[in-house]
Design a protein around this motif. Structure first.
Motif, PDB file in Angstrom:
ATOM      1  N   UNK A  45       0.833  -1.198   0.000  1.00  0.00           N
ATOM      2  CA  UNK A  45       0.000   0.000   0.000  1.00  0.00           C
ATOM      3  C   UNK A  45       0.873   1.255   0.000  1.00  0.00           C
ATOM      4  N   UNK A  46       0.314   2.329  -0.525  1.00  0.00           N
ATOM      5  CA  UNK A  46       0.999   3.615  -0.449  1.00  0.00           C
ATOM      6  C   UNK A  46       1.144   4.026   1.011  1.00  0.00           C
ATOM      7  N   UNK A  47       2.278   4.621   1.334  1.00  0.00           N
ATOM      8  CA  UNK A  47       2.628   4.844   2.739  1.00  0.00           C
ATOM      9  C   UNK A  47       1.593   5.681   3.492  1.00  0.00           C
ATOM     10  N   UNK A  84       0.551   0.736  16.440  1.00  0.00           N
ATOM     11  CA  UNK A  84       1.745   1.591  16.362  1.00  0.00           C
ATOM     12  C   UNK A  84       1.993   2.058  14.930  1.00  0.00           C
ATOM     13  N   UNK A  85       1.771   1.179  13.957  1.00  0.00           N
ATOM     14  CA  UNK A  85       1.921   1.577  12.557  1.00  0.00           C
ATOM     15  C   UNK A  85       0.872   2.608  12.174  1.00  0.00           C
ATOM     16  N   UNK A  86      -0.365   2.431  12.670  1.00  0.00           N
ATOM     17  CA  UNK A  86      -1.428   3.395  12.378  1.00  0.00           C
ATOM     18  C   UNK A  86      -1.143   4.740  13.029  1.00  0.00           C
ATOM     19  N   UNK A  92       2.573  11.198  10.723  1.00  0.00           N
ATOM     20  CA  UNK A  92       3.321  11.615   9.533  1.00  0.00           C
ATOM     21  C   UNK A  92       2.449  12.417   8.565  1.00  0.00           C
ATOM     22  N   UNK A  93       1.177  12.022   8.434  1.00  0.00           N
ATOM     23  CA  UNK A  93       0.274  12.691   7.499  1.00  0.00           C
ATOM     24  C   UNK A  93      -0.546  13.800   8.152  1.00  0.00           C
ATOM     25  N   UNK A  94      -0.309  14.056   9.440  1.00  0.00           N
ATOM     26  CA  UNK A  94      -1.086  15.067  10.184  1.00  0.00           C
ATOM     27  C   UNK A  94      -2.585  14.769  10.118  1.00  0.00           C
ATOM     28  N   UNK A  95      -2.923  13.492  10.168  1.00  0.00           N
ATOM     29  CA  UNK A  95      -4.323  13.071  10.142  1.00  0.00           C
ATOM     30  C   UNK A  95      -4.879  13.149  11.562  1.00  0.00           C
ATOM     31  N   UNK A  96      -5.183  14.379  11.992  1.00  0.00           N
ATOM     32  CA  UNK A  96      -5.622  14.601  13.362  1.00  0.00           C
ATOM     33  C   UNK A  96      -6.996  13.997  13.603  1.00  0.00           C
ATOM     34  N   UNK A 174      -3.013  19.130  18.829  1.00  0.00           N
ATOM     35  CA  UNK A 174      -3.372  20.544  18.683  1.00  0.00           C
ATOM     36  C   UNK A 174      -2.383  21.272  17.777  1.00  0.00           C
ATOM     37  N   UNK A 175      -1.101  20.965  17.926  1.00  0.00           N
ATOM     38  CA  UNK A 175      -0.082  21.593  17.076  1.00  0.00           C
ATOM     39  C   UNK A 175      -0.261  21.204  15.620  1.00  0.00           C
ATOM     40  N   UNK A 176      -0.497  19.905  15.391  1.00  0.00           N
ATOM     41  CA  UNK A 176      -0.697  19.443  14.016  1.00  0.00           C
ATOM     42  C   UNK A 176      -1.967  20.023  13.412  1.00  0.00           C
ATOM     43  N   UNK A 177      -3.007  20.154  14.228  1.00  0.00           N
ATOM     44  CA  UNK A 177      -4.261  20.732  13.732  1.00  0.00           C
ATOM     45  C   UNK A 177      -4.081  22.202  13.352  1.00  0.00           C
TER      46      UNK A 177
END
Length: 244
Positions: A45-47, A84-86, A92-96, A174-177
């Motif tokens: 899968x794509x990273x 842990x992978x999720x 990494x993707x900032x998927x808050x 919060x920082x990533x958001x």
């Protein structure tokens, strides 16, 4: 004169080490095959794809729900690895959004709020995800699912990553958001500027950038909307083919 021949004793090779070697190699082989290699499997899968993230959460949820005592240790190891992978992908993707829903203990609230839109699963709430035979065979102690895929409704999944020592980092979220909101404002400003100049190519690339932004953060509805809007500003068949 008859000569008496003394009997010659032939050395006998010791056969005891052979069973010992077989005994030593037996547990090593079984232990190495006990845990399914998630890292290798998810290389296909794509990273930062949403499919990879949802399948990781699917494996984690199914693994932690295993009730067999003989499989509990192996299932716990697989669930912890998948969580842990999720978590790494969300950071990494900032998927808050997904990070807060899964690791912040807000799955029930998100499911109740988005029961009609299915945004938490990235699609329809009645969508069915399939566990591949490699994973399902490794999870089922009886081996019933080893030869076929298993269907699971993502809306029915229950996550408990805190069981494996994974806690929600509110400051990081919060920082990533905040960073994501600033990046979104920059992309929207670029789109407005391109629209004011009526530049078709600039408008197309701005919509594609917004679609990628929303995709990485788990908002597939908004991502698809901008992706379809970019089709209206394609100038050749090659550009149209990239979004079809």
């Amino acid at each position: 004169m008859a000569m008496e021949l003394e009997p010659i004793e032939m050395p006998v090779a010791a056969s005891s080490p052979a069973p010992a070697a077989a005994t030593e190699s037996g547990p090593t082989t079984s232990s190495s095959s006990d845990l399914f290699d998630l890292e290798t499997y998810f290389l296909r899968y794509e990273s930062n794809s949403e499919t990879r993230l949802q399948r990781l959460l699917l494996v984690a949820s199914v693994s932690q729900s295993q009730s067999s005592s003989q499989q509990s240790a192996r299932s716990d190891r697989m669930a912890e690895q998948a969580y842990r992978m999720a978590e790494r992908q969300c950071r990494d993707a900032s998927n808050v959004r997904t990070y807060r829903q899964v690791f912040g203990g807000q799955v029930a609230a998100a499911a109740a709020a988005g029961s009609g839109s299915g945004e938490a699963a990235g699609g329809s709430p009645s969508a069915v995800m399939m566990i591949p035979p490699e994973v399902s065979g490794g999870l089922d102690n009886s081996g019933k699912n080893a030869a076929s895929t298993t269907s699971v409704n993502p809306a029915s999944l229950d996550h408990n990553p805190s069981k494996y020592g994974l806690s929600f980092d509110a400051i990081s979220a919060t920082t990533a958001d905040h960073s994501s909101q600033m990046h979104l404002q920059t992309l929207e400003a670029r789109l407005s500027q391109a629209q004011s100049h009526l530049a078709k190519e600039a408008i197309r690339t701005a919509h594609l950038a917004l679609a990628e932004h929303y995709r990485l953060r788990g908002d597939l509805r908004q991502s698809l909307r901008h992706l379809l809007r970019s089709r209206d500003f394609c100038t050749n068949t090659r550009q149209s083919g990239t979004v079809c």
